[in-house]
Design an enzyme around this catalytic site. Structure first.
Site, PDB file in Angstrom:
ATOM      1  N   CYS A   1       0.801  -1.216   0.000  1.00 19.79           N
ATOM      2  CA  CYS A   1       0.000   0.000   0.000  1.00 19.79           C
ATOM      3  C   CYS A   1       0.835   1.266   0.000  1.00 19.79           C
ATOM      4  O   CYS A   1       0.311   2.365   0.038  1.00 19.79           O
ATOM      5  CB  CYS A   1      -0.948   0.003   1.191  1.00 19.79           C
ATOM      6  SG  CYS A   1      -0.087  -0.158   2.743  1.00 19.79           S
TER       7      CYS A   1
ATOM      8  N   CYS B   1       0.451  -5.284   7.224  1.00 19.13           N
ATOM      9  CA  CYS B   1       0.973  -4.115   7.938  1.00 19.13           C
ATOM     10  C   CYS B   1       1.940  -4.550   9.042  1.00 19.13           C
ATOM     11  O   CYS B   1       2.877  -3.829   9.364  1.00 19.13           O
ATOM     12  CB  CYS B   1      -0.144  -3.296   8.564  1.00 19.13           C
ATOM     13  SG  CYS B   1      -1.517  -3.009   7.460  1.00 19.13           S
TER      14      CYS B   1
HETATM   15  S1  FES Z   1      -2.935  -0.871   5.063  1.00 16.54           S
HETATM   16 FE1  FES Z   1      -1.385   0.500   4.592  1.00 16.54          FE
HETATM   17  S2  FES Z   1      -0.073   0.311   6.314  1.00 16.54           S
HETATM   18 FE2  FES Z   1      -1.756  -0.878   6.843  1.00 16.54          FE
END
Ligand code: FES
Ligand code: PLP
Lengths: 403, 125
Positions: B33, B102
């Protein structure tokens, strides 16, 4: 007691049902429970309620009642509009034009068509989130059968030049669909002024119930159904009608029509919020055209922080909003709308959408403007990207050039 | 959608900030992400005596950073190096499935910080 103030600023996601709407739905559920296809008095009562709602919805957009097909929502209306007209006109041509900032209900319908032998042109948008008519003109082909451009974008609230596009489509004899889910009830929507052949609506964005919407289909426009079964909705959408939902939609449409002038008042709150944010939060930018924008939409990017963390922090203060950050989307891709506007990944990451509604007050805006700077400051202090005074020469700049 | 522990570490993150003259620094970007996390450590006698993090990312990313610093502080380098993202997620009473990536960020940043220290100290880790 420490009760948190609640401020709902996510009306583009959905709206609360108005009391009058809920009341009408209650009557539909308890008294008008018959099947509208039945011959008896119970059926006739339901049928009457259904046709009244059809009139109310038609009136909202300047259509004839016979041109309204009720669906299960905006998504189904978009699916039916695009796939239904493409399939009905496939012998004439295989080319469709849409934009790169449409709702996924539309984009994914186009993807399906591409897999099934159609060609789709996705028009770009400018940095303000607006489709350029020149780009549309350049994309037109002999075999173009359908143009579908949304009236108002759900993320940045920009109002597209639908009238102009409608005129071009009409001149060229090409069918024209617009997704008016986010415009209706907020700005005037009239199918004849806009010169559209098909138009999608959803009840839950105008203080009606979820799971009900409509597709306006101009008289004489051929659409192949996507559902099969009974003869309801002139065979375009078979299945026993969702009477409570449709009745609620009808009432919400009537109220939306009557209250349209009031929506203009929200411009004052919107501008107060935009100006306040830009003034109080450094490195904050407005996304989307400032003028060609519905009265309810605020969308800013706050640099050096991430949208989901921001939403969580705001939620702890009772403020409900949304973000185009990759971390909030199930797919972990940032908003396709912001990316199409040329906004880099990192700035899309810190995007914040706040959408106003009829119950919001000036105090709500003051509360947000009081709370937000501290929230932003806290998250920025946690961010490895934020270098205070040095913000301008931050490493983020380089990152942006890589995307 | 987040556990109480996640929300606690998100609202009151432990060990946020930078270290002056850190002995090791690890920085990772999340390819999924696009988020970024940095962990800095102080090491004395093979023990992590101080640790700080900075994170640009979602609530889960901030909470996992905070948790990993708490788990690593006071540990030997060997002990800290084997902390996995699974350990971090478990210590937080779990993460939503789409947020598991994450926690990789946190464990990886810690490992990189330790490796950085070892490389500087002349021992390849
Ligand atoms: S979804 Fe982007 S850091 Fe957790
Ligand atoms: C522009 C637009 N089109 C379509 C939809 C889908 O409508 P519904 O939620 O009724 O399926 C939405 C709602 O999110 C929207 O904003």
């Amino acid at each position: 007691m420490n009760t948190v103030k609640k401020v709902y600023l996510d009306h583009s996601a959905t709206t609360p049902i108005r009391a009058e709407v809920a009341q009408a739905m209650m009557v539909a559920m308890t008294e008008q429970f018959g099947n509208p296809s039945s011959v008896h008095s119970f059926g006739r009562a339901a049928k009457k309620a259904l046709e009244e709602a059809r009139e109310q919805v038609a009136q909202l957009i300047g259509a004839q009642p016979g041109e309204i097909v009720f669906t299960s929502g905006g998504t189904e209306a978009d699916n039916l509009a695009v796939i239904g007209t493409a399939m009905a006109n496939r012998k004439k041509g295989k080319h469709i034009i849409t934009s790169s900032i449409e709702h996924h209900a539309l984009l994914d319908s186009c993807k399906w068509l591409e897999k099934n032998g159609f060609e789709v042109t996705y028009l770009p948008v400018d940095s303000n989130g607006l489709v350029r008519v020149e780009d549309l003109m350049a994309a037109l082909r002999e075999d173009t059968i359908l143009i579908s451009i949304m009236h108002v974008n759900n993320e940045v609230g920009t109002i597209q030049p639908i009238e102009e596009i409608g005129k071009i489509a009409r001149d060229k004899g090409i069918l024209f669909h617009t997704d008016a889910v986010q415009s209706v009830g907020k700005i005037p929507v009239d199918v004849n002024e806009l010169q559209v052949d098909l138009l999608s609506l959803s009840a839950h964005k105008i203080y009606g119930p979820k799971g009900v919407g409509a597709l306006y289909i101009r008289k004489g426009t051929r659409v192949e159904p996507r559902n099969f079964g009974g003869g309801q909705e002139r065979k375009r959408r078979p299945g026993t009608e969702n009477i409570p939902g449709i009745v609620g939609f009808g009432k919400a449409a009537e109220l939306a029509r009557i209250n349209l002038p009031e929506e203009q008042k929200l411009i004052i709150l919107r501008d107060k919020l935009i100006d306040g944010l830009l003034e109080r939060i450094p490195d904050c930018q407005l996304n989307g055209d400032r003028e060609k924008r519905i009265p309810t939409n605020v969308n800013v990017s706050i640099r050096f922080l991430e949208g989901e963390a921001l939403l969580l922090s705001m939620d702890l203060k009772g403020i409900a909003a949304s973000s185009g950050s990759a971390c909030t989307s199930g797919s972990l891709d940032p908003s396709h709308v912001l990316l199409a506007m040329g906004i880099c990944h990192e700035i899309a990451h810190g995007s914040l959408r706040m959408t106003l509604g009829r119950d919001n007050t000036e105090e709500d805006i003051d509360y947000v403007l009081d709370e937000l700077p501290a929230i932003v400051e806290r998250l920025r202090n946690m961010s490895p990207l934020y270098c205070c005074e040095k913000a301008a020469q931050c490493e983020v700049k380089e990152m942006c050039q890589n995307v | 959608m987040y556990s109480e522990k996640v929300m606690d570490h998100f609202t009151n993150p432990r060990n946020v900030g930078d270290l002056e003259n850190p002995d090791g620094v690890g920085e990772v970007g999340n390819p999924t992400c696009g988020d970024i996390m940095r962990i800095a450590i102080k090491v004395e006698d093979n023990i992590i005596t101080d640790i700080k993090f900075k994170t640009f990312g979602c609530g889960a990313a901030i909470a996992t950073s905070s948790m990993v610093t708490e788990m690593a502080k006071g540990k030997t380098l060997e002990e800290a190096r084997v902390i996995t993202n699974k350990n971090v997620a478990e210590a937080l009473d779990g993460l939503p499935p789409n947020k598991m990536h994450c926690s990789n960020l946190a464990a990886d940043a810690l490992k990189l910080a330790i490796d950085d220290y070892l490389a500087k100290a002349g021992q390849v880790g």
